[in-house]
Motif scaffolding. Structure first.
Motif, PDB file in Angstrom:
ATOM      1  N   LEU A 169       4.698 -14.146  11.493  1.00 15.43           N
ATOM      2  CA  LEU A 169       4.063 -13.397  12.582  1.00 15.43           C
ATOM      3  C   LEU A 169       5.096 -12.855  13.563  1.00 15.43           C
ATOM      4  O   LEU A 169       5.005 -11.703  14.002  1.00 15.43           O
ATOM      5  N   GLU A 170       6.076 -13.672  13.920  1.00 15.36           N
ATOM      6  CA  GLU A 170       7.125 -13.222  14.830  1.00 15.36           C
ATOM      7  C   GLU A 170       7.932 -12.080  14.222  1.00 15.36           C
ATOM      8  O   GLU A 170       8.258 -11.107  14.898  1.00 15.36           O
ATOM      9  N   LEU A 171       8.250 -12.208  12.948  1.00 15.75           N
ATOM     10  CA  LEU A 171       8.971 -11.138  12.258  1.00 15.75           C
ATOM     11  C   LEU A 171       8.148  -9.847  12.250  1.00 15.75           C
ATOM     12  O   LEU A 171       8.675  -8.763  12.495  1.00 15.75           O
ATOM     13  N   ASP A 172       6.872  -9.965  11.985  1.00 13.23           N
ATOM     14  CA  ASP A 172       6.007  -8.794  11.936  1.00 13.23           C
ATOM     15  C   ASP A 172       5.938  -8.110  13.304  1.00 13.23           C
ATOM     16  O   ASP A 172       5.990  -6.880  13.389  1.00 13.23           O
ATOM     17  N   ARG A 173       5.832  -8.883  14.355  1.00 10.91           N
ATOM     18  CA  ARG A 173       5.813  -8.302  15.711  1.00 10.91           C
ATOM     19  C   ARG A 173       7.131  -7.596  16.009  1.00 10.91           C
ATOM     20  O   ARG A 173       7.149  -6.497  16.566  1.00 10.91           O
ATOM     21  N   GLY A 174       8.237  -8.211  15.645  1.00 10.99           N
ATOM     22  CA  GLY A 174       9.542  -7.595  15.855  1.00 10.99           C
ATOM     23  C   GLY A 174       9.715  -6.323  15.049  1.00 10.99           C
ATOM     24  O   GLY A 174      10.262  -5.328  15.539  1.00 10.99           O
ATOM     25  N   ILE A 175       9.228  -6.351  13.811  1.00 12.51           N
ATOM     26  CA  ILE A 175       9.310  -5.157  12.964  1.00 12.51           C
ATOM     27  C   ILE A 175       8.485  -4.028  13.558  1.00 12.51           C
ATOM     28  O   ILE A 175       8.930  -2.880  13.619  1.00 12.51           O
ATOM     29  N   ASN A 176       7.283  -4.339  14.028  1.00 21.36           N
ATOM     30  CA  ASN A 176       6.434  -3.303  14.622  1.00 21.36           C
ATOM     31  C   ASN A 176       7.067  -2.700  15.867  1.00 21.36           C
ATOM     32  O   ASN A 176       7.027  -1.480  16.069  1.00 21.36           O
ATOM     33  N   LYS A 177       7.657  -3.529  16.723  1.00 22.21           N
ATOM     34  CA  LYS A 177       8.327  -3.015  17.922  1.00 22.21           C
ATOM     35  C   LYS A 177       9.499  -2.118  17.549  1.00 22.21           C
ATOM     36  O   LYS A 177       9.686  -1.043  18.119  1.00 22.21           O
ATOM     37  N   SER A 178      10.287  -2.562  16.600  1.00 23.35           N
ATOM     38  CA  SER A 178      11.463  -1.790  16.194  1.00 23.35           C
ATOM     39  C   SER A 178      11.063  -0.481  15.527  1.00 23.35           C
ATOM     40  O   SER A 178      11.692   0.558  15.754  1.00 23.35           O
ATOM     41  N   LEU A 179      10.021  -0.519  14.703  1.00 18.30           N
ATOM     42  CA  LEU A 179       9.557   0.710  14.071  1.00 18.30           C
ATOM     43  C   LEU A 179       9.017   1.693  15.107  1.00 18.30           C
ATOM     44  O   LEU A 179       9.197   2.901  14.973  1.00 18.30           O
ATOM     45  N   LYS A 180       8.386   1.177  16.145  1.00 17.98           N
ATOM     46  CA  LYS A 180       7.906   2.046  17.224  1.00 17.98           C
ATOM     47  C   LYS A 180       9.086   2.713  17.928  1.00 17.98           C
ATOM     48  O   LYS A 180       9.041   3.908  18.237  1.00 17.98           O
ATOM     49  N   LYS A 181      10.166   1.966  18.151  1.00 17.71           N
ATOM     50  CA  LYS A 181      11.361   2.549  18.768  1.00 17.71           C
ATOM     51  C   LYS A 181      11.954   3.648  17.893  1.00 17.71           C
ATOM     52  O   LYS A 181      12.356   4.697  18.384  1.00 17.71           O
ATOM     53  N   VAL A 182      12.009   3.396  16.588  1.00 16.05           N
ATOM     54  CA  VAL A 182      12.556   4.391  15.668  1.00 16.05           C
ATOM     55  C   VAL A 182      11.667   5.636  15.664  1.00 16.05           C
ATOM     56  O   VAL A 182      12.164   6.768  15.678  1.00 16.05           O
ATOM     57  N   MET A 183      10.348   5.441  15.656  1.00 16.46           N
ATOM     58  CA  MET A 183       9.433   6.585  15.689  1.00 16.46           C
ATOM     59  C   MET A 183       9.599   7.383  16.974  1.00 16.46           C
ATOM     60  O   MET A 183       9.594   8.619  16.953  1.00 16.46           O
ATOM     61  N   ASP A 184       9.750   6.699  18.097  1.00 16.22           N
ATOM     62  CA  ASP A 184       9.969   7.392  19.368  1.00 16.22           C
ATOM     63  C   ASP A 184      11.283   8.172  19.341  1.00 16.22           C
ATOM     64  O   ASP A 184      11.368   9.279  19.872  1.00 16.22           O
ATOM     65  N   MET A 185      12.293   7.598  18.714  1.00 23.29           N
ATOM     66  CA  MET A 185      13.587   8.270  18.600  1.00 23.29           C
ATOM     67  C   MET A 185      13.448   9.552  17.767  1.00 23.29           C
ATOM     68  O   MET A 185      13.961  10.609  18.140  1.00 23.29           O
ATOM     69  N   VAL A 186      12.729   9.466  16.660  1.00 19.66           N
ATOM     70  CA  VAL A 186      12.532  10.631  15.796  1.00 19.66           C
ATOM     71  C   VAL A 186      11.680  11.679  16.504  1.00 19.66           C
ATOM     72  O   VAL A 186      11.962  12.879  16.438  1.00 19.66           O
TER      73      VAL A 186
END
Length: 116
Positions: free
Chosen positions: A63-80
């Motif tokens: 669960l912690e990994l999934d939350r971290g992955i979702n946050k990081s993917l959101k950052k990457v999407m915002d960057m793109v």
């Protein structure tokens, strides 16, 4: 190695890859690697099928990994999204220099003098 452990390894690889934000020159390869790791993770999710993970001992870590992955993917999407916005703004700016009177070339409001 069981299916849950494979899912954990795939999630950890994706999370560790997402923690390193590259420069603008390396973003294409970075995003391709993200897509590859997401495909691997998706495959391991499909292998898990309807397995109930809430009773597994690694559930909290997943669960912690999934939350971290979702946050990081959101950052990457915002960057793109920011890159795309900048690109569109540059295109508009360049077109205004190539034809500066494009905005004033409207037909409405023209006056025709009928006197001779």
């Amino acid at each position: 190695m069981g299916e849950v452990e494979q899912f954990l390894v795939a999630s950890e690889k994706l999370f560790s890859h997402l923690t390193n934000i590259p420069s603008e020159d390396e973003r294409t390869a970075y995003i391709e690697q993200i897509n590859h790791l997401l495909d691997v993770r998706e495959h391991s999710i499909q292998v898990l099928g309807n397995t109930d993970l809430s009773t597994h001992s690694l559930y909290d870590h997943l669960l912690e990994l999934d939350r971290g992955i979702n946050k990081s993917l959101k950052k990457v999407m915002d960057m793109v999204k920011g890159d795309l916005k900048d690109l569109q703004q540059k295109k508009r700016h360049e077109s205004s220099y190539s034809n500066p009177y494009a905005a004033t070339q409207a037909i409405d409001g023209m006056y025709f003098d009928n006197k001779k």
